[in-house]
Design a protein around this motif. Structure first.
Motif, short mmCIF file in Angstrom:
data_model
loop_
_atom_site.label_atom_id
_atom_site.label_comp_id
_atom_site.label_asym_id
_atom_site.label_seq_id
_atom_site.Cartn_x
_atom_site.Cartn_y
_atom_site.Cartn_z
N VAL A 131 60.42 68.79 80.09
CA VAL A 131 58.49 69.32 78.65
C VAL A 131 59.18 68.82 77.70
O VAL A 131 60.82 68.50 77.67
CB VAL A 131 59.07 70.55 78.72
CG1 VAL A 131 57.85 70.89 77.57
CG2 VAL A 131 58.34 71.57 79.69
N ILE A 132 58.59 67.64 76.94
CA ILE A 132 59.26 66.64 76.17
C ILE A 132 58.44 66.20 74.47
O ILE A 132 57.24 67.46 74.99
CB ILE A 132 59.54 65.24 76.32
CG1 ILE A 132 58.54 64.26 77.17
CG2 ILE A 132 60.80 65.04 77.58
CD1 ILE A 132 58.55 62.75 77.02
N GLU A 133 59.15 66.38 73.50
CA GLU A 133 57.74 66.19 72.42
C GLU A 133 58.24 64.40 72.04
O GLU A 133 59.69 64.43 71.28
CB GLU A 133 58.41 67.08 71.75
CG GLU A 133 57.42 67.15 69.84
CD GLU A 133 58.02 68.18 68.90
OE1 GLU A 133 57.23 68.04 68.47
OE2 GLU A 133 58.63 69.27 69.37
N ALA A 134 57.01 64.24 71.36
CA ALA A 134 57.66 62.81 71.07
C ALA A 134 56.36 62.57 70.56
O ALA A 134 55.65 62.69 71.47
CB ALA A 134 57.92 62.04 71.91
N GLN A 135 56.49 61.12 69.53
CA GLN A 135 54.95 61.01 68.99
C GLN A 135 54.12 62.35 68.70
O GLN A 135 52.96 61.16 68.86
CB GLN A 135 54.89 59.75 70.08
CG GLN A 135 55.21 58.53 70.06
CD GLN A 135 55.76 57.79 68.82
OE1 GLN A 135 55.20 58.03 68.00
NE2 GLN A 135 57.04 57.52 68.87
N GLY A 136 54.71 63.35 68.66
CA GLY A 136 53.78 64.25 67.71
C GLY A 136 53.16 64.95 68.92
O GLY A 136 52.34 65.21 68.57
N PHE A 137 53.43 64.51 70.33
CA PHE A 137 52.51 65.30 71.93
C PHE A 137 53.52 66.24 72.04
O PHE A 137 54.93 65.78 72.11
CB PHE A 137 52.03 64.32 71.97
CG PHE A 137 51.09 63.68 71.71
CD1 PHE A 137 49.34 64.14 72.18
CD2 PHE A 137 51.26 62.69 70.93
CE1 PHE A 137 48.63 63.64 70.63
CE2 PHE A 137 49.92 61.10 70.03
CZ PHE A 137 49.07 62.22 70.89
#
Length: 277
Positions: A131-137
């Motif tokens: 589970v990752i968070e990047a570019q606002g997603f």
């Protein structure tokens, strides 16, 4: 006149024999070099494949790197063989160099994403299932492609992010650590007994077996703010990363219900107005 023609014919025949002899020697040498070169190329490719297998490289990246190394080595071998045959190779090199520059300029963005995909598959800052968070997603990694990474959000949306931005930008990976800290702000009314509030929250956390109680992961409940209408505690409890959201949502609801039972007031936002005559 006849003697002159005979002399010219003899010279032409001599030159032809010399050319055939030289070309034959060069051809023989080129064949030998080609056979030896093919043997060396196969050995190098085999060694490279073993290294990729040992490093547990992703299958898609394995196929690409194997093909790229094989094509590069065979191209170098071809240039060497052509040079031995006496054919000028500088024009070929200039042509390929010009084509490479033109293609690189035309596909600069695509090549950046490609390079990012190679870096991600090679160094593995995240993998499928994380589970990752990047570019606002934020979402789970469904697939890592050469040019893009595909995420699936909790509400089942598919997000496609170019690998170039992921390889060079900031990213959060929530799956690399075994435990995560759950932070829940809790507001209570002014005048509440802080020790009573803290004991109520501690007792609630102790009832949940998913929340860790020892090993350096004991829960803490500091008083973090005194705002306009309330004082704010923050529940800081540790749980397994896989249970993070369940613990966060369920604990928040349990705190509300427990405060109703014991009579701890959760205040509304309010303003006191004092009127002076």
């Amino acid at each position: 006149m006849e003697n002159l023609l005979n002399e010219v014919n003899n010279l032409a025949l001599t030159d032809l024999v010399g050319y055939v002899t030289t070309f034959g020697k060069n051809l023989f040498a080129a064949i030998i070099v080609y056979l030896i070169g093919r043997f060396i190329v196969n050995k190098l490719c085999s060694l490279f494949r073993k290294i990729l297998v040992k490093k547990d490289v992703e299958k898609s990246l394995y196929t690409f790197l194997d093909s790229m190394v094989s094509i590069t080595l065979n191209f170098v071998l071809l240039i060497v063989v052509v040079g031995i045959l006496g054919i000028e190779t500088s024009s070929f090199m200039a042509l390929f160099a010009s084509a490479g520059v033109a293609i690189g300029m035309a596909l600069s963005g695509t090549l950046q994403n490609f390079a990012g995909g190679v870096m991600i598959l090679l160094f593995k800052p995240y993998k499928v299932g994380d589970v990752i968070e990047a570019q606002g997603f934020c979402g789970g990694v469904k697939q890592i492609q050469i040019f893009n990474t595909i995420l699936t959000t909790p509400d089942n949306q598919t997000i496609i992010i170019p690998n170039g931005t992921l390889a060079t930008g900031c990213m959060k990976n929530y799956s690399t650590q075994e435990f995560r800290r759950v932070d829940i702000p809790v507001e209570v009314a002014y005048g509440s007994d802080t020790e009573s509030v803290r004991q109520t929250l501690m007792a609630l956390l102790a009832e949940d077996k998913r929340i860790m109680q020892d090993g350096g992961y004991e829960p803490t409940i500091p008083l973090v703010a005194m705002s306009n209408s309330s004082i704010t505690f923050e529940v800081r409890a540790w749980a397994a990363s896989a249970n993070y959201f369940d613990v966060k949502f369920e604990t928040t609801e349990n705190i509300y219900n427990r405060f109703k039972q014991v009579g701890i007031e959760i205040p509304f936002q309010q303003i006191d107005v004092h009127v002076k005559n």
